[in-house]
Design a protein around this motif. Structure first.
Motif, PDB file in Angstrom:
ATOM      1  N   THR A 331      62.507  24.533  -6.583  1.00 34.94           N
ATOM      2  CA  THR A 331      61.802  25.761  -7.064  1.00 34.94           C
ATOM      3  C   THR A 331      61.015  26.163  -5.993  1.00 34.94           C
ATOM      4  N   PRO A 332      61.313  27.776  -5.614  1.00 37.19           N
ATOM      5  CA  PRO A 332      60.317  28.228  -4.487  1.00 37.19           C
ATOM      6  C   PRO A 332      58.922  28.313  -5.135  1.00 37.19           C
ATOM      7  N   GLU A 333      57.852  28.295  -4.014  1.00 39.11           N
ATOM      8  CA  GLU A 333      56.571  28.464  -4.565  1.00 39.11           C
ATOM      9  C   GLU A 333      56.126  30.091  -4.134  1.00 39.11           C
ATOM     10  N   GLY A 334      56.791  30.783  -3.354  1.00 36.94           N
ATOM     11  CA  GLY A 334      56.193  31.966  -2.842  1.00 36.94           C
ATOM     12  C   GLY A 334      57.524  32.834  -2.358  1.00 36.94           C
ATOM     13  N   ALA A 335      57.193  34.149  -2.120  1.00 39.84           N
ATOM     14  CA  ALA A 335      58.209  35.036  -1.487  1.00 39.84           C
ATOM     15  C   ALA A 335      59.110  35.346  -2.816  1.00 39.84           C
ATOM     16  N   PHE A 336      60.242  35.988  -2.762  1.00 37.79           N
ATOM     17  CA  PHE A 336      61.114  35.924  -3.844  1.00 37.79           C
ATOM     18  C   PHE A 336      62.823  35.809  -3.402  1.00 37.79           C
ATOM     19  N   TYR A 337      62.825  34.386  -3.027  1.00 36.38           N
ATOM     20  CA  TYR A 337      63.942  33.767  -2.585  1.00 36.38           C
ATOM     21  C   TYR A 337      64.185  32.351  -3.139  1.00 36.38           C
ATOM     22  N   VAL A 338      65.421  32.135  -3.312  1.00 33.42           N
ATOM     23  CA  VAL A 338      65.939  30.935  -3.707  1.00 33.42           C
ATOM     24  C   VAL A 338      66.793  30.379  -2.690  1.00 33.42           C
ATOM     25  N   TYR A 339      66.884  29.127  -2.254  1.00 28.67           N
ATOM     26  CA  TYR A 339      67.712  28.889  -1.034  1.00 28.67           C
ATOM     27  C   TYR A 339      68.483  27.432  -1.674  1.00 28.67           C
ATOM     28  N   PRO A 340      69.486  27.388  -2.431  1.00 28.18           N
ATOM     29  CA  PRO A 340      70.167  26.240  -3.188  1.00 28.18           C
ATOM     30  C   PRO A 340      70.943  25.712  -2.081  1.00 28.18           C
ATOM     31  N   SER A 341      71.158  24.520  -1.870  1.00 19.74           N
ATOM     32  CA  SER A 341      72.058  23.516  -1.370  1.00 19.74           C
ATOM     33  C   SER A 341      73.517  23.804  -2.128  1.00 19.74           C
ATOM     34  N   VAL A 342      74.580  24.089  -1.534  1.00 18.99           N
ATOM     35  CA  VAL A 342      75.969  24.201  -1.930  1.00 18.99           C
ATOM     36  C   VAL A 342      76.851  23.231  -1.390  1.00 18.99           C
ATOM     37  N   LYS A 343      76.233  22.106  -0.575  1.00 15.49           N
ATOM     38  CA  LYS A 343      77.076  21.174   0.258  1.00 15.49           C
ATOM     39  C   LYS A 343      78.107  20.525  -0.725  1.00 15.49           C
ATOM     40  N   ALA A 344      77.977  20.154  -1.883  1.00 16.05           N
ATOM     41  CA  ALA A 344      78.621  19.303  -2.789  1.00 16.05           C
ATOM     42  C   ALA A 344      79.959  20.261  -3.222  1.00 16.05           C
ATOM     43  N   LEU A 345      79.793  21.480  -3.014  1.00 16.69           N
ATOM     44  CA  LEU A 345      81.042  22.397  -3.451  1.00 16.69           C
ATOM     45  C   LEU A 345      81.901  22.837  -2.071  1.00 16.69           C
ATOM     46  N   LEU A 346      81.342  22.624  -0.959  1.00 12.39           N
ATOM     47  CA  LEU A 346      82.226  22.682   0.170  1.00 12.39           C
ATOM     48  C   LEU A 346      83.599  21.806   0.260  1.00 12.39           C
ATOM     49  N   GLY A 347      84.834  22.322   0.371  1.00 12.61           N
ATOM     50  CA  GLY A 347      86.071  21.614   0.526  1.00 12.61           C
ATOM     51  C   GLY A 347      86.449  21.501  -1.116  1.00 12.61           C
ATOM     52  N   LYS A 348      85.995  21.869  -2.108  1.00 10.49           N
ATOM     53  CA  LYS A 348      86.434  21.668  -3.273  1.00 10.49           C
ATOM     54  C   LYS A 348      87.222  23.063  -3.527  1.00 10.49           C
ATOM     55  N   GLU A 349      88.423  22.860  -4.429  1.00 11.97           N
ATOM     56  CA  GLU A 349      89.285  24.027  -4.618  1.00 11.97           C
ATOM     57  C   GLU A 349      88.259  24.760  -5.703  1.00 11.97           C
ATOM     58  N   ILE A 350      88.425  26.101  -5.311  1.00  7.03           N
ATOM     59  CA  ILE A 350      88.130  27.147  -6.188  1.00  7.03           C
ATOM     60  C   ILE A 350      89.066  28.485  -6.123  1.00  7.03           C
ATOM     61  N   ARG A 351      89.684  28.612  -7.345  1.00  3.83           N
ATOM     62  CA  ARG A 351      90.621  29.728  -7.424  1.00  3.83           C
ATOM     63  C   ARG A 351      91.761  29.699  -6.103  1.00  3.83           C
ATOM     64  N   GLY A 352      92.053  28.442  -6.127  1.00  3.43           N
ATOM     65  CA  GLY A 352      93.187  28.578  -4.921  1.00  3.43           C
ATOM     66  C   GLY A 352      92.551  28.282  -3.482  1.00  3.43           C
ATOM     67  N   LYS A 353      91.375  28.329  -3.182  1.00  4.33           N
ATOM     68  CA  LYS A 353      90.876  28.237  -1.892  1.00  4.33           C
ATOM     69  C   LYS A 353      89.833  26.971  -1.966  1.00  4.33           C
ATOM     70  N   ARG A 354      89.781  26.695  -0.775  1.00  3.30           N
ATOM     71  CA  ARG A 354      88.870  25.386  -0.496  1.00  3.30           C
ATOM     72  C   ARG A 354      88.127  25.862   0.803  1.00  3.30           C
ATOM     73  N   PRO A 355      86.758  26.535   0.512  1.00  2.00           N
ATOM     74  CA  PRO A 355      85.717  26.959   1.563  1.00  2.00           C
ATOM     75  C   PRO A 355      85.318  25.788   2.323  1.00  2.00           C
ATOM     76  N   ALA A 356      85.570  25.834   3.661  1.00  2.00           N
ATOM     77  CA  ALA A 356      85.151  24.955   4.561  1.00  2.00           C
ATOM     78  C   ALA A 356      83.408  24.855   4.752  1.00  2.00           C
TER      79      ALA A 356
END
Length: 412
Positions: A331-356
């Motif tokens: 949860t960000p405390e300022g500005a107007f951005y979020v910066y989520p980690s998506v490391k757990a999604l890398l290499g997984k198959e999503i609609r026939g692709k595996r983003p590295a």
């Protein structure tokens, strides 16, 4: 000459200078431009890329600009460093909002925050000087440092510390070549806000080692919950002779397109940066300066309304993103951005692709969900995405719903 050895170019063969040719395009602006191009082509793209409030500039500011257009006084050149009345108003606003007392002669009005950052670094860096840059960082910081002849030295923080670096990390990065430490709170891209105690500790560490600090306060009014903004030179007065503050009207007053920022610093540094600006651009547009004068001289009522909306959107986007398996969004405390980690999604198959990496994941999201986000590589930390929540509530919920649907399909 072996095949692996590239030919040596003479200066006459080089079409673009190595200094400018090495600079990367702004990733955030590139994503925003692509999203807008796709929308213009009829695709229902929702853009989380640009850090730009969706509100119009408050009416009283616009009216001040209209009146300035009619005044022949503003049809001519004005001092390169800024309208005297605006510099005085910026000094007064800084005392009001930050408790930091400065003279108008310590203020330089610039063409937006980016020019302020570059000119500040150009005024204090010599070739080879190192600047400690906490990462994730806004894309422009390291490029401005390089353009000014300096060397950015990254210190990485992650979600486990709320994207805040420690004095110990900064000290580990310090060398005999270190001249400046960059300090940004609230932060772009993470929304991290340093506590008053941590801000003071970093300032006192800088004083102890004779370092300069460049502090970017552009998001000073956009803090939420129990978080508070602390101005570094106010927290550590001993630092003032080696502290440069950059700020502007873009975020606080929804004036990104007006292009008015400023530098506050020691008189000799401001004078040097003013000399540079006198040759680079001369004065900022007088009409925009008059609008900025109305903004910084007025009350903060419009800002409070925008902050309330941003806070509501902040809570919504954090909740919805954390409902996605594989996404971790602090949860960000300022500005107007979020910066989520998506490391757990890398290499997984999503609609026939595996983003590295997060670059490939962001491209997949744009193609498949028609949602524009910025990959963490642009901010020095692969494996993350930056989303701005400075967009309408309906678009925000629709955009994140599309992410939930697409990323919910990820499989091993």
């Amino acid at each position: 000459m072996s095949a692996a050895t590239p030919p040596v170019q003479s200066p006459t063969d080089r079409r673009v200078s190595a200094r400018v040719g090495s600079i990367s395009e702004s990733a955030t602006l590139a994503v925003d431009a692509k999203a807008k191009a796709l929308k213009a082509a009829g695709r229902p793209v929702i853009g989380f890329g640009a850090g730009e409030p969706d509100f119009p500039t408050p009416g009283y500011i616009v009216e001040a600009a209209v009146e300035a257009c009619r005044n022949p006084k503003y049809h001519r050149y004005t001092p390169a460093g800024g309208l005297p009345e605006l510099k005085a108003a910026i000094a007064a606003k800084t005392l009001r909002d930050s408790g930091y007392e400065v003279e108008p002669s310590q203020v330089l009005v610039t063409n937006g925050g980016k020019q302020a950052i570059y000119e500040a670094f150009a005024a204090i860096l010599d070739p080879g000087d190192e600047v400690i840059v906490p990462a994730p960082y806004w894309t422009t910081y390291p490029e401005s440092i390089r353009l000014a002849g300096g060397v950015p030295v990254e210190v990485v923080a992650d979600e486990t510390t709320g994207y805040r670096v420690s004095v110990e990390q900064l000290e580990a990065a310090r060398t005999e070549r270190t001249k400046v430490v960059l300090f940004v709170s609230p932060s772009n891209p993470t929304g991290a806000v340093y506590s008053a105690a941590d801000t003071e500790a970093i300032g006192r560490w800088a004083v102890e080692h004779g370092l300069w600090v460049l502090t970017d306060e552009i998001y000073e009014h956009l803090v939420y919950g129990d978080a508070t903004f602390t101005s570094l030179p106010t927290a550590v007065p001993e630092l003032r002779d080696k502290c440069v503050v950059v700020n502007g009207v873009a975020k606080t007053y929804a004036m990104t397109g007006w292009r008015v920022g400023w530098i506050i610093g020691p008189k000799d540094v401001v004078k040097a940066a003013t000399n540079l600006q006198s040759h680079a651009t001369s004065n900022v547009s007088n009409v925009a300066q008059v609008a900025a004068l109305a903004a910084v001289s007025g009350n903060l009522d419009a800002v409070a309304e925008m902050r309330t909306a941003f806070d509501r959107r902040r809570r919504t986007i954090v909740r919805m993103l954390n409902e996605i398996d594989g996404v971790v969004c602090p949860t960000p405390e300022g500005a107007f951005y979020v910066y989520p980690s998506v490391k757990a999604l890398l290499g997984k198959e999503i609609r026939g692709k595996r983003p590295a990496d997060s670059v490939e994941l962001a491209a997949l999201i744009l193609d498949e969900a028609e949602v524009a986000v910025v990959p963490g590589e642009a901010f020095g930390t692969p494996g993350y995405l930056r989303l701005s929540y400075a967009l309408g509530d309906e678009d925000l919920e629709e955009g994140v719903s599309r992410l939930q649907k697409l990323l919910g399909e990820a499989k091993d």
